[in-house]
Write an enzyme that holds these catalytic residues in place. Structure first.
Site, PDB file in Angstrom:
ATOM      1  N   ASP A  31     -14.462   2.764  -1.912  1.00  0.00           N
ATOM      2  CA  ASP A  31     -14.027   1.893  -2.998  1.00  0.00           C
ATOM      3  C   ASP A  31     -15.148   1.809  -4.028  1.00  0.00           C
ATOM      4  O   ASP A  31     -16.318   2.029  -3.706  1.00  0.00           O
ATOM      5  CB  ASP A  31     -13.693   0.511  -2.451  1.00  0.00           C
ATOM      6  CG  ASP A  31     -12.886  -0.330  -3.424  1.00  0.00           C
ATOM      7  OD1 ASP A  31     -12.336   0.230  -4.400  1.00  0.00           O
ATOM      8  OD2 ASP A  31     -12.783  -1.555  -3.212  1.00  0.00           O
ATOM      9  N   GLU A  32     -14.780   1.493  -5.251  1.00  0.00           N
ATOM     10  CA  GLU A  32     -15.739   1.406  -6.363  1.00  0.00           C
ATOM     11  C   GLU A  32     -16.481   2.733  -6.546  1.00  0.00           C
ATOM     12  O   GLU A  32     -17.669   2.771  -6.857  1.00  0.00           O
ATOM     13  CB  GLU A  32     -16.730   0.257  -6.145  1.00  0.00           C
ATOM     14  CG  GLU A  32     -16.089  -1.105  -5.988  1.00  0.00           C
ATOM     15  CD  GLU A  32     -15.429  -1.636  -7.255  1.00  0.00           C
ATOM     16  OE1 GLU A  32     -15.603  -1.050  -8.341  1.00  0.00           O
ATOM     17  OE2 GLU A  32     -14.730  -2.670  -7.156  1.00  0.00           O
ATOM     18  N   GLN A  72     -16.499   4.801  -8.815  1.00  0.00           N
ATOM     19  CA  GLN A  72     -17.007   5.088 -10.160  1.00  0.00           C
ATOM     20  C   GLN A  72     -18.517   4.924 -10.219  1.00  0.00           C
ATOM     21  O   GLN A  72     -19.180   5.492 -11.067  1.00  0.00           O
ATOM     22  CB  GLN A  72     -16.324   4.206 -11.217  1.00  0.00           C
ATOM     23  CG  GLN A  72     -16.709   2.736 -11.209  1.00  0.00           C
ATOM     24  CD  GLN A  72     -15.816   1.873 -10.340  1.00  0.00           C
ATOM     25  OE1 GLN A  72     -15.082   2.384  -9.496  1.00  0.00           O
ATOM     26  NE2 GLN A  72     -15.867   0.569 -10.544  1.00  0.00           N
ATOM     27  N   CYS A 102       0.107  -4.602 -18.033  1.00  0.00           N
ATOM     28  CA  CYS A 102      -0.634  -5.573 -18.837  1.00  0.00           C
ATOM     29  C   CYS A 102       0.180  -6.869 -18.945  1.00  0.00           C
ATOM     30  O   CYS A 102       1.386  -6.868 -18.724  1.00  0.00           O
ATOM     31  CB  CYS A 102      -0.876  -4.968 -20.221  1.00  0.00           C
ATOM     32  SG  CYS A 102      -1.701  -6.081 -21.377  1.00  0.00           S
ATOM     33  N   CYS A 120       1.176  -8.157 -21.507  1.00  0.00           N
ATOM     34  CA  CYS A 120       2.172  -7.995 -22.565  1.00  0.00           C
ATOM     35  C   CYS A 120       3.400  -7.244 -22.082  1.00  0.00           C
ATOM     36  O   CYS A 120       4.374  -7.102 -22.798  1.00  0.00           O
ATOM     37  CB  CYS A 120       1.561  -7.270 -23.771  1.00  0.00           C
ATOM     38  SG  CYS A 120       1.180  -5.529 -23.453  1.00  0.00           S
TER      39      CYS A 120
END
Length: 93
Positions: free
Chosen positions: A26-27, A29, A84, A86
């Site tokens: 995980d993580e 990046q 999102c 929205c």
């Protein structure tokens, strides 16, 4: 078993093929390019699956070092779709 990986760690050296049958990261990046290559070496040397989760880009849409290298060498890549507030597809975290 769970382990924390630091920037200076050699993942290939820490890996024990006798104890582990899969790596879930995980993580991812935050891995260095070298660490991603070490994960690839585990796959190639021991046929152990490695599954990585993490963000592709930062809030300015710049690729993270680990994500960039994973995209370059991954056997497959699946996006987890997020919506999102929205109602549209979330593309930047």
């Amino acid at each position: 078993m769970c382990d924390t990986i630091n920037k200076e760690d050699d993942i290939f050296e820490k890996f024990d093929k006798e104890k582990h049958h899969v790596i879930i990261a995980d993580e991812s990046q935050f891995f260095t390019e070298k660490q991603v290559d070490q994960l690839r070496k585990i796959v190639d040397s021991y046929n152990i699956p490695v599954v990585c989760f993490g963000l592709k880009t930062d809030f300015q849409t710049h690729l993270f070092e680990g994500s960039k290298r994973l995209l370059e060498i991954a056997d497959s890549c699946k996006e987890i779709k997020t919506i999102c507030g929205c109602g549209e597809k979330a593309i930047i975290s």
